[in-house]
Design a protein around this motif. Structure first.
Motif, mmCIF file in Angstrom:
data_model
loop_
_atom_site.group_PDB
_atom_site.id
_atom_site.type_symbol
_atom_site.label_atom_id
_atom_site.label_comp_id
_atom_site.label_asym_id
_atom_site.label_seq_id
_atom_site.Cartn_x
_atom_site.Cartn_y
_atom_site.Cartn_z
ATOM 1 N N SER A 1 -15.552 38.466 9.800
ATOM 2 C CA SER A 1 -15.460 39.662 8.974
ATOM 3 C C SER A 1 -14.662 39.341 7.718
ATOM 4 C CB SER A 1 -14.780 40.796 9.748
ATOM 5 O OG SER A 1 -13.452 40.420 10.095
ATOM 6 N N GLU A 2 -14.901 40.118 6.679
ATOM 7 C CA GLU A 2 -14.149 39.961 5.428
ATOM 8 C C GLU A 2 -13.283 41.194 5.234
ATOM 9 O OE1 GLU A 2 -16.593 39.094 2.119
ATOM 10 O OE2 GLU A 2 -17.609 37.398 3.074
ATOM 11 N N GLU A 3 -11.988 41.005 5.347
ATOM 12 C CA GLU A 3 -11.036 42.104 5.247
ATOM 13 C C GLU A 3 -11.422 43.190 6.243
ATOM 14 O OE1 GLU A 3 -10.877 43.188 1.137
ATOM 15 O OE2 GLU A 3 -9.899 41.306 0.555
ATOM 16 N N ASP A 4 -11.801 44.371 5.771
ATOM 17 C CA ASP A 4 -12.145 45.456 6.685
ATOM 18 C C ASP A 4 -13.647 45.574 6.926
ATOM 19 O OD1 ASP A 4 -9.471 46.200 6.932
ATOM 20 O OD2 ASP A 4 -9.566 47.512 5.173
ATOM 21 N N ASP A 5 -14.429 44.643 6.370
ATOM 22 C CA ASP A 5 -15.880 44.705 6.514
ATOM 23 C C ASP A 5 -16.352 43.776 7.626
ATOM 24 O OD1 ASP A 5 -16.159 46.494 4.406
ATOM 25 O OD2 ASP A 5 -16.217 44.877 2.918
ATOM 26 N N PRO A 6 -16.978 44.336 8.675
ATOM 27 C CA PRO A 6 -17.490 43.479 9.747
ATOM 28 C C PRO A 6 -18.545 42.508 9.230
ATOM 29 C CG PRO A 6 -17.433 45.782 10.429
ATOM 30 C CD PRO A 6 -17.188 45.764 8.952
ATOM 31 N N HIS A 7 -18.692 41.408 9.924
ATOM 32 C CA HIS A 7 -19.715 40.417 9.594
ATOM 33 C C HIS A 7 -21.084 41.094 9.643
ATOM 34 C CE1 HIS A 7 -22.630 37.237 10.851
ATOM 35 N NE2 HIS A 7 -21.971 36.529 9.958
ATOM 36 N N THR A 8 -21.898 40.828 8.631
ATOM 37 C CA THR A 8 -23.239 41.413 8.575
ATOM 38 C C THR A 8 -24.234 40.333 8.173
ATOM 39 O OG1 THR A 8 -22.318 43.545 7.873
ATOM 40 C CG2 THR A 8 -24.684 43.229 7.614
ATOM 41 N N ALA A 9 -25.111 39.958 9.090
ATOM 42 C CA ALA A 9 -26.149 38.972 8.798
ATOM 43 C C ALA A 9 -27.473 39.507 9.319
ATOM 44 C CB ALA A 9 -25.833 37.629 9.457
ATOM 45 N N THR A 10 -28.452 39.597 8.444
ATOM 46 C CA THR A 10 -29.749 40.151 8.818
ATOM 47 C C THR A 10 -30.465 39.248 9.814
ATOM 48 O OG1 THR A 10 -29.938 41.081 6.592
ATOM 49 C CG2 THR A 10 -31.943 40.996 7.921
ATOM 50 N N VAL A 11 -31.062 39.883 10.826
ATOM 51 C CA VAL A 11 -31.807 39.129 11.835
ATOM 52 C C VAL A 11 -33.149 39.817 12.045
ATOM 53 C CG1 VAL A 11 -30.618 40.388 13.686
ATOM 54 C CG2 VAL A 11 -31.749 38.225 14.208
ATOM 55 N N PHE A 12 -34.248 39.028 12.055
ATOM 56 C CA PHE A 12 -35.582 39.577 12.240
ATOM 57 C C PHE A 12 -35.800 39.953 13.709
ATOM 58 C CE2 PHE A 12 -36.415 36.245 8.841
ATOM 59 C CZ PHE A 12 -36.325 37.149 7.793
ATOM 60 N N PRO A 13 -36.709 40.892 13.980
ATOM 61 C CA PRO A 13 -36.957 41.283 15.375
ATOM 62 C C PRO A 13 -37.296 40.122 16.301
ATOM 63 C CG PRO A 13 -38.001 42.845 13.885
ATOM 64 C CD PRO A 13 -37.480 41.718 13.027
ATOM 65 N N ASP A 14 -38.143 39.207 15.837
ATOM 66 C CA ASP A 14 -38.500 38.089 16.716
ATOM 67 C C ASP A 14 -37.328 37.128 16.893
ATOM 68 O OD1 ASP A 14 -38.851 37.309 13.986
ATOM 69 O OD2 ASP A 14 -40.007 35.572 14.633
ATOM 70 N N GLU A 15 -36.425 37.068 15.900
ATOM 71 C CA GLU A 15 -35.230 36.239 16.052
ATOM 72 C C GLU A 15 -34.287 36.851 17.090
ATOM 73 O OE1 GLU A 15 -34.624 34.061 11.741
ATOM 74 O OE2 GLU A 15 -33.880 36.113 11.959
ATOM 75 N N VAL A 16 -34.224 38.189 17.145
ATOM 76 C CA VAL A 16 -33.426 38.842 18.180
ATOM 77 C C VAL A 16 -33.928 38.424 19.559
ATOM 78 C CG1 VAL A 16 -32.714 41.045 19.185
ATOM 79 C CG2 VAL A 16 -32.910 40.827 16.707
ATOM 80 N N ARG A 17 -35.235 38.472 19.733
ATOM 81 C CA ARG A 17 -35.813 38.097 21.029
ATOM 82 C C ARG A 17 -35.578 36.623 21.342
ATOM 83 N NH1 ARG A 17 -39.614 42.238 19.460
ATOM 84 N NH2 ARG A 17 -40.747 40.803 18.124
#
Length: 234
Positions: free
Chosen positions: A39-55
């Motif tokens: 995370s950066e300061e008060d912002d949680p880590h945010t990285a886009t993930v595609f639906p098939d990558e989730v699976r």
């Protein structure tokens, strides 16, 4: 041809050799500092993930277990992940309680706001626990290409054309082999194409969901989903 389709054609026409030249010129080697996973300061880590990558990430343990000699000794909780273990609704546009409608998925985070798949040794050396199936945005960090419809980070231009960008990272400027630069370039092109295909899919599949109070709906290229990845049916 609409703008996203035009950008998709540009992405498909990217010359991997040119991308590799730019990457090789600036140089890069991951130092395992973990900055891109935290995370950066008060912002949680945010990285886009595609639906098939989730699976794919969700099934990583299952695939490993199928190759293991001690499958019988593992409990279901040790050998599989569900959708929520891997991804969370992209927070942008949601209410403070996380309800509402949003677009796309972000990698899940822990209580500290770091990527849930990031681990750190006592000496501060970081590691990704799903490295072999990590999403393309992680595989290509800190690089991106300057095409409309693709995601951040854009960063500073690396090549003269301004197509290849590099986000601030302490691994930049380090020697990289031509082979590694070419592998990274191939992944970078694949990511650009996939991001635009996903954006087009989201656009084409989108229909306002009008969720009830307290509900969350995520729109991705496969349609509207609930936070657990199941199909949203009002």
């Amino acid at each position: 041809m609409q703008d996203l389709e035009a950008e998709l054609e540009r992405a498909r026409a990217l010359d991997e050799s040119d991308l590799a030249d730019a990457i090789e010129t600036i140089g890069f080697e991951c130092t395992r500092c973990g900055a891109c996973c935290k995370s950066e300061e008060d912002d949680p880590h945010t990285a886009t993930v595609f639906p098939d990558e989730v699976r794919e990430v969700a099934g990583e343990d299952d695939e490993r277990d199928r190759r293991s000699d001690d499958v019988a000794s593992r409990s279901p909780s040790q050998s599989s992940r569900d959708w929520r273990d891997v991804a969370r609704p992209m927070p942008y546009g949601l209410d403070e309680d996380g309800s509402g409608e949003t677009f796309e998925w972000a990698l899940q985070t822990n209580a500290c706001g770091d990527c849930t798949f990031y681990e750190e040794d006592d000496d501060g050396t970081g590691a990704c626990t799903v490295h072999d199936s990590r999403p393309l945005i992680c595989e290509t960090y800190p690089f991106s290409v300057a095409l409309g419809g693709t995601s951040q980070p854009m960063g500073e231009a690396v090549d003269e054309s301004g197509m290849v960008r590099a986000h601030e990272c302490e691994g930049l400027g380090r020697d990289i082999s031509r082979a590694d630069a070419e592998d990274l370039a191939a992944a970078l092109k694949e990511r650009a194409v996939r991001e635009l295909e996903e954006a087009i899919g989201v656009r084409d599949e989108y229909a306002p969901a009008d969720p009830d109070a307290g509900e969350t709906v995520v729109h991705d290229s496969e349609g509207a989903k609930r936070p657990d990845g199941s199909v949203y049916e009002p």
